[in-house]
Design a protein around this motif. Structure first.
Motif, PDB file in Angstrom:
ATOM      1  N   GLU A  82      28.230 -10.216 -11.210  1.00 55.33           N
ATOM      2  CA  GLU A  82      28.556  -8.870 -10.736  1.00 55.33           C
ATOM      3  C   GLU A  82      27.361  -7.926 -10.790  1.00 55.33           C
ATOM      4  N   PRO A  83      26.269  -8.305 -10.116  1.00 53.04           N
ATOM      5  CA  PRO A  83      25.070  -7.463 -10.147  1.00 53.04           C
ATOM      6  C   PRO A  83      25.274  -6.170  -9.349  1.00 53.04           C
ATOM      7  N   GLU A  84      24.489  -5.165  -9.686  1.00 52.04           N
ATOM      8  CA  GLU A  84      24.573  -3.909  -8.935  1.00 52.04           C
ATOM      9  C   GLU A  84      23.879  -4.037  -7.587  1.00 52.04           C
ATOM     10  N   ILE A  85      22.832  -4.870  -7.575  1.00 54.32           N
ATOM     11  CA  ILE A  85      22.036  -5.016  -6.351  1.00 54.32           C
ATOM     12  C   ILE A  85      21.865  -6.501  -6.069  1.00 54.32           C
ATOM     13  N   ILE A  86      22.021  -6.885  -4.819  1.00 51.64           N
ATOM     14  CA  ILE A  86      21.762  -8.277  -4.477  1.00 51.64           C
ATOM     15  C   ILE A  86      20.638  -8.355  -3.443  1.00 51.64           C
ATOM     16  N   PHE A  87      19.663  -9.227  -3.724  1.00 50.32           N
ATOM     17  CA  PHE A  87      18.538  -9.443  -2.815  1.00 50.32           C
ATOM     18  C   PHE A  87      18.805 -10.710  -2.008  1.00 50.32           C
ATOM     19  N   LEU A  88      18.783 -10.585  -0.694  1.00 50.33           N
ATOM     20  CA  LEU A  88      19.009 -11.732   0.178  1.00 50.33           C
ATOM     21  C   LEU A  88      17.753 -11.982   0.999  1.00 50.33           C
ATOM     22  N   THR A  90      30.142 -19.173  11.305  1.00 57.14           N
ATOM     23  CA  THR A  90      29.900 -19.091   9.865  1.00 57.14           C
ATOM     24  C   THR A  90      29.072 -17.860   9.523  1.00 57.14           C
ATOM     25  N   ARG A  91      28.112 -17.572  10.389  1.00 58.40           N
ATOM     26  CA  ARG A  91      27.240 -16.434  10.189  1.00 58.40           C
ATOM     27  C   ARG A  91      28.039 -15.134  10.117  1.00 58.40           C
ATOM     28  N   ARG A  92      29.023 -15.021  10.996  1.00 57.56           N
ATOM     29  CA  ARG A  92      29.892 -13.824  10.988  1.00 57.56           C
ATOM     30  C   ARG A  92      30.716 -13.761   9.714  1.00 57.56           C
ATOM     31  N   GLU A  93      31.210 -14.927   9.278  1.00 57.35           N
ATOM     32  CA  GLU A  93      32.000 -14.939   8.048  1.00 57.35           C
ATOM     33  C   GLU A  93      31.119 -14.483   6.887  1.00 57.35           C
ATOM     34  N   PHE A  94      29.863 -14.915   6.939  1.00 56.78           N
ATOM     35  CA  PHE A  94      28.911 -14.546   5.900  1.00 56.78           C
ATOM     36  C   PHE A  94      28.667 -13.032   5.896  1.00 56.78           C
ATOM     37  N   TRP A  95      28.433 -12.470   7.062  1.00 51.14           N
ATOM     38  CA  TRP A  95      28.204 -11.014   7.117  1.00 51.14           C
ATOM     39  C   TRP A  95      29.444 -10.235   6.708  1.00 51.14           C
ATOM     40  N   THR A  96      30.621 -10.774   7.008  1.00 53.78           N
ATOM     41  CA  THR A  96      31.844 -10.106   6.567  1.00 53.78           C
ATOM     42  C   THR A  96      31.886 -10.070   5.036  1.00 53.78           C
ATOM     43  N   MET A  97      31.451 -11.154   4.390  1.00 58.95           N
ATOM     44  CA  MET A  97      31.369 -11.165   2.917  1.00 58.95           C
ATOM     45  C   MET A  97      30.400 -10.091   2.422  1.00 58.95           C
ATOM     46  N   ILE A  98      29.281  -9.958   3.131  1.00 54.67           N
ATOM     47  CA  ILE A  98      28.289  -8.948   2.736  1.00 54.67           C
ATOM     48  C   ILE A  98      28.873  -7.539   2.892  1.00 54.67           C
ATOM     49  N   TYR A  99      29.564  -7.307   4.002  1.00 52.45           N
ATOM     50  CA  TYR A  99      30.206  -5.998   4.205  1.00 52.45           C
ATOM     51  C   TYR A  99      31.190  -5.696   3.081  1.00 52.45           C
ATOM     52  N   LYS A 100      31.940  -6.742   2.687  1.00 51.58           N
ATOM     53  CA  LYS A 100      32.933  -6.534   1.627  1.00 51.58           C
ATOM     54  C   LYS A 100      32.239  -6.182   0.311  1.00 51.58           C
ATOM     55  N   ALA A 147      29.370  -4.755  -0.035  1.00 52.04           N
ATOM     56  CA  ALA A 147      28.834  -3.393   0.078  1.00 52.04           C
ATOM     57  C   ALA A 147      29.943  -2.360  -0.055  1.00 52.04           C
ATOM     58  N   ALA A 148      31.108  -2.685   0.508  1.00 52.32           N
ATOM     59  CA  ALA A 148      32.235  -1.742   0.448  1.00 52.32           C
ATOM     60  C   ALA A 148      32.708  -1.510  -0.982  1.00 52.32           C
ATOM     61  N   THR A 149      32.484  -2.492  -1.865  1.00 49.58           N
ATOM     62  CA  THR A 149      32.879  -2.303  -3.259  1.00 49.58           C
ATOM     63  C   THR A 149      31.729  -1.754  -4.113  1.00 49.58           C
ATOM     64  N   ASN A 205       0.819  -1.199   0.000  1.00 48.86           N
ATOM     65  CA  ASN A 205       0.000   0.000   0.000  1.00 48.86           C
ATOM     66  C   ASN A 205       0.861   1.261   0.000  1.00 48.86           C
ATOM     67  N   LYS A 206       1.126   1.806  -1.176  1.00 46.29           N
ATOM     68  CA  LYS A 206       1.829   3.086  -1.313  1.00 46.29           C
ATOM     69  C   LYS A 206       3.126   3.159  -0.517  1.00 46.29           C
ATOM     70  N   ILE A 207       4.053   2.293  -0.841  1.00 49.46           N
ATOM     71  CA  ILE A 207       5.329   2.386  -0.132  1.00 49.46           C
ATOM     72  C   ILE A 207       6.300   3.265  -0.902  1.00 49.46           C
ATOM     73  N   SER A 208       7.045   4.082  -0.162  1.00 52.56           N
ATOM     74  CA  SER A 208       8.025   5.000  -0.751  1.00 52.56           C
ATOM     75  C   SER A 208       9.325   4.922   0.041  1.00 52.56           C
ATOM     76  N   PHE A 209      10.397   4.656  -0.648  1.00 53.77           N
ATOM     77  CA  PHE A 209      11.722   4.705   0.002  1.00 53.77           C
ATOM     78  C   PHE A 209      12.816   4.720  -1.057  1.00 53.77           C
ATOM     79  N   ASP A 210      14.006   5.144  -0.635  1.00 55.20           N
ATOM     80  CA  ASP A 210      15.185   5.118  -1.504  1.00 55.20           C
ATOM     81  C   ASP A 210      16.250   4.255  -0.846  1.00 55.20           C
ATOM     82  N   VAL A 211      16.961   3.505  -1.644  1.00 57.53           N
ATOM     83  CA  VAL A 211      18.119   2.784  -1.129  1.00 57.53           C
ATOM     84  C   VAL A 211      19.339   3.314  -1.866  1.00 57.53           C
ATOM     85  N   LYS A 212      20.349   3.690  -1.079  1.00 56.22           N
ATOM     86  CA  LYS A 212      21.561   4.264  -1.684  1.00 56.22           C
ATOM     87  C   LYS A 212      22.464   3.159  -2.220  1.00 56.22           C
ATOM     88  N   LYS A 213      23.281   3.513  -3.202  1.00 55.25           N
ATOM     89  CA  LYS A 213      24.273   2.567  -3.714  1.00 55.25           C
ATOM     90  C   LYS A 213      25.226   2.158  -2.598  1.00 55.25           C
TER      91      LYS A 213
END
Lengths: 248, 305
Positions: free
Chosen positions: A155-161, A172-182, A184-186, A23-31
Motif C-alpha cells: 500500500e505505497p503512497e506513490i507507485i513508479f511504473l 489487456t492494456r486497457r484492463e491495466f490502465w483501468t487498474m491504474i485509474y482505480k 489513482a482514484a483511491t 540539470n535543475k529540474i523542478s516540478f510538483d506531483v499532486k497526490k
C-alpha cells in the motif's frame, strides 16, 4: 510542505564528473495524480527517477517524496513507494502466492496482513485457481496485472511504473490502465516513465525531458494545443529534436 | 512471384498436456517490393513465424517459400538471399561497429565497399562511432548497426523482428523512414511490431493474436471494416464515466483510450442516446465527439469477436 503534494523537486541536479545528467529540474506531483515522465533515451529520466526512489543522492537542489527528503530520509522513501517495470517485477520461479509473501515480507508486513492482502488480490485478479502455479507459466497479460498488484502490495503512497504496458495486447492494456485509474482514484500517486507517446496520453499531466532539463510540462491536451498538433508523438518529436546531447 | 508465401503453417511447442499452439494454420503472401507488417502483442507468434521463414525452425506442417524457394528444401538458397534482424540484439558485442560489418560481409563472401551505397544513408549516422564496441552503443545506434549488418550482402527480402521495441520515439521515426528508403530500392520487407500505431506505415498488415490472423489488409482496409459508430468521451471523473457507460445497453464496448474513453455503439441511433444519458449523469465537464477508428480499435474489436 503542502499536504496535497506527493513529489516536489526544486532545481534537482545530478552530475557525474563534468557531465550533468539531470540539470535543475523542478516540478510538483499532486497526490492521486497520474504523472507521465517522458524523454528520449539518454535524456536523464532514469537518473532522475533513481534520485526520487532514494537510490541515488542528488548533487544539488532539493526533492521530497511522500514528504521525505531524498538526501536524509531515503530509507523512509523506499518504504513509501512501489516500483514496477517491464524488465523486472516478479520472480518467475516462485508461485503467484510465494511472490506476494516474498514482497510482503521484504516490506516487513505481518503474516496476518500478508494473508488478507493475498486473498484480496487473488479475488480481484480472479487468480484463485492459479495461486500455486509458477509465475513463469502465466500468460504475459496476467503477469503484468499481477506485477502491478504486487508492487502495490504494501500500500505505497506513490507507485513508479517504468514502461509498464509495452508489448501486451490492446485489451489487456486497457484492463491495466483501468487498474491504474482505480489506484489513482483511491489516492495513490502514479509516476510513469515511458518513451511511448500513446502511454503518455493516459496521464493527467506529462513532463518531457530533453538533455537533462524539463522542456515541457502540462496536460496532454494543452501540450498538443501549444505545439499545434493532434498527436503526442509530434509534440515529443518537436522537443526531442532540439537535443544536442548524443545518447551515446 | 511472391516475396514470401505462407500456406497453412502450424507450429506448436511442448508435449501433449501443455501444448501451446504458436501458429494455428497461418496463410498469407507478401508481394515483391512490398512493406508488409505483422502486428501483434508479445506471444502472438511473430518470432516463430520469422524463424520458420528464415529457415531456423521447422514448422509442424504447412508450406512456406521465400522468393520461390522452399523453406525446407532450399534452405541454403534462402539464406543467401535474405537479411534477418532478430528481435534480440545479436551482433558481436566485443567487436567494434566496423568489425561487425566486415565480419558479416565476409560471411556472405562480399565486402563492405561492394554494397556500401545500399547502407550509406544508415551507416553515416553510426560512422562517428565506428571504432566503438557494439556492446557500448545506445539502443537506437545498435538497431542501426544491426540493420546495416542485415543489409550488407544486398538481400532480396528483409526480415525485421520487432526492430523498434525499446527504442525511443525519435529513433523509431528515423527507423521507419529508413525502411521507406529501402523499399524504394526494391527490397521486400516483412517487419513485425507490437505497436499498433506503426501499422499505418506498412503497405499491408496482418493482425496476429494467439497464433491466428485476425485480418489481412491495407491499414485503410482494416479500418474500413470497423462499421460501428465510435465516440470519444471525456469527463472530470474518468473512472466513474467508464463505469456509467458500461451499464448502457446500446453500448457494445467501452475502454480507456489515452485522455478519452472510446465508446463503440451498436448503431447511429445510439449516438444521441449516449449524449442524453451522459448529460443526465453528473460527472463534470462532459465532452464527446465522433472519431474515426484506428488500428488499435480494430484490433480490440477483432479480438473480442
Amino acid at each position: 510542505m503542502n499536504n496535497d503534494t506527493a513529489i516536489r523537486t526544486h532545481d534537482l541536479t545530478k552530475r557525474f564528473g563534468g557531465f550533468i545528467a539531470v540539470n535543475k529540474i523542478s516540478f510538483d506531483v499532486k497526490k492521486g495524480e497520474i504523472f507521465g515522465f517522458l524523454g528520449a533515451n539518454g535524456a536523464g529520466k532514469t537518473t532522475a527517477m533513481r534520485m526520487l526512489c532514494g537510490l541515488s543522492i542528488p548533487s544539488d537542489g532539493m526533492a521530497t517524496v511522500a514528504g521525505f527528503d531524498v538526501y536524509k530520509e531515503n530509507e523512509k522513501i523506499k518504504k513509501s513507494i512501489g516500483y514496477m517495470s517491464q524488465q523486472f517485477s516478479l520472480y518467475d520461479d516462485l508461485t503467484v502466492k510465494e511472490n506476494m509473501r516474498f514482497y510482503g515480507g521484504i516490506y516487513g508486513k505481518s503474516n496476518q496482513f500478508i494473508k488478507e492482502k493475498t486473498k484480496l488480490i487473488l479475488d480481484q485478479l480472479q487468480l484463485k485457481n492459479e495461486a500455486n502455479l509458477l509465475v513463469k507459466s502465466l500468460p504475459l497479460g496476467w503477469k503484468q496485472k499481477l506485477a502491478f498488484s504486487v508492487a502495490m502490495f504494501h500500500e505505497p503512497e506513490i507507485i513508479f511504473l517504468d514502461e509498464p504496458t509495452g508489448g501486451v495486447d490492446p485489451v489487456t492494456r486497457r484492463e491495466f490502465w483501468t487498474m491504474i485509474y482505480k489506484a489513482a482514484a483511491t489516492g495513490t500517486t502514479v509516476f510513469v516513465t515511458t518513451h511511448y507517446m500513446d502511454e503518455a496520453e493516459y496521464c493527467d499531466r506529462v513532463s518531457i525531458m530533453v538533455d537533462g532539463r524539463i522542456e515541457a510540462l502540462d496536460t496532454p491536451a494543452a501540450l498538443k494545443k501549444n505545439y499545434n498538433t493532434n498527436s503526442m508523438d509530434d509534440v515529443f518529436l518537436q522537443l526531442a529534436r532540439k537535443a544536442t546531447r548524443k545518447s551515446d | 512471384m511472391a516475396a514470401v508465401s505462407v500456406e497453412n503453417i502450424i507450429m506448436s511447442y511442448g508435449k501433449k498436456k501443455q501444448k501451446i499452439n504458436a501458429l494455428s494454420d497461418i496463410s498469407f503472401s507478401v508481394a515483391a517490393g512490398e512493406l508488409f507488417g505483422i502486428i501483434g502483442p508479445d506471444g502472438a507468434g511473430k518470432t516463430s513465424l520469422f524463424r520458420i521463414l528464415t529457415t531456423l525452425l521447422l514448422a509442424d506442417s504447412g508450406q512456406a517459400s521465400v522468393n520461390g524457394f522452399d523453406v525446407v528444401k532450399d534452405m541454403k538458397q534462402i539464406r543467401k538471399r535474405i537479411g534477418y534482424m532478430p528481435g534480440r540484439f545479436s551482433l558481436y558485442q566485443d567487436l567494434t561497429v566496423e568489425e561487425n560489418l566486415h565480419f558479416f560481409a565476409t560471411i556472405f563472401q562480399t565486402s563492405f565497399s561492394e554494397n556500401y551505397n545500399l547502407i550509406k544513408d544508415i551507416y553515416v549516422q553510426i560512422e562517428p562511432f565506428k571504432n566503438r564496441r557494439a556492446g557500448q552503443l545506445s539502443g537506437g545506434m545498435k538497431q542501426k548497426l544491426a540493420l546495416c549488418c542485415a543489409l550488407i550482402h544486398r538481400p532480396e527480402v528483409l526480415f525485421l523482428d520487432e526492430p523498434t521495441t525499446g527504442v525511443d520515439a525519435v529513433s523509431r521515426k528515423e527507423f521507419w523512414d529508413m525502411l521507406q528508403g529501402l523499399k524504394k530500392q526494391g527490397i521486400s520487407i516483412l517487419v513485425s511490431t507490437p505497436y499498433m500505431d506503426e501499422a499505418n506505415i506498412c503497405d499491408r498488415v496482418a493482425l496476429l493474436q494467439k497464433g491466428k490472423i485476425l485480418s489481412i489488409d491495407s491499414p485503410a482496409g482494416v479500418i474500413a471494416h470497423f462499421k460501428n459508430p465510435l465516440v470519444a468521451v471525456k469527463a472530470k471523473q474518468m473512472l466513474a464515466l467508464l463505469e456509467k457507460i458500461k451499464t448502457l445497453d446500446f453500448v457494445q464496448d467501452a475502454y480507456p483510450f489515452g485522455e478519452f474513453h472510446h465508446v463503440v455503439l451498436q448503431n447511429e441511433k445510439a449516438v444521441p442516446s449516449l449524449e442524453q444519458e451522459l448529460e443526465a449523469a453528473d460527472l463534470g465537464h462532459i465532452t464527446m465527439h465522433k472519431v474515426q477508428a484506428n488500428i488499435e480499435d480494430c484490433f480490440i474489436q477483432l479480438m473480442k469477436n
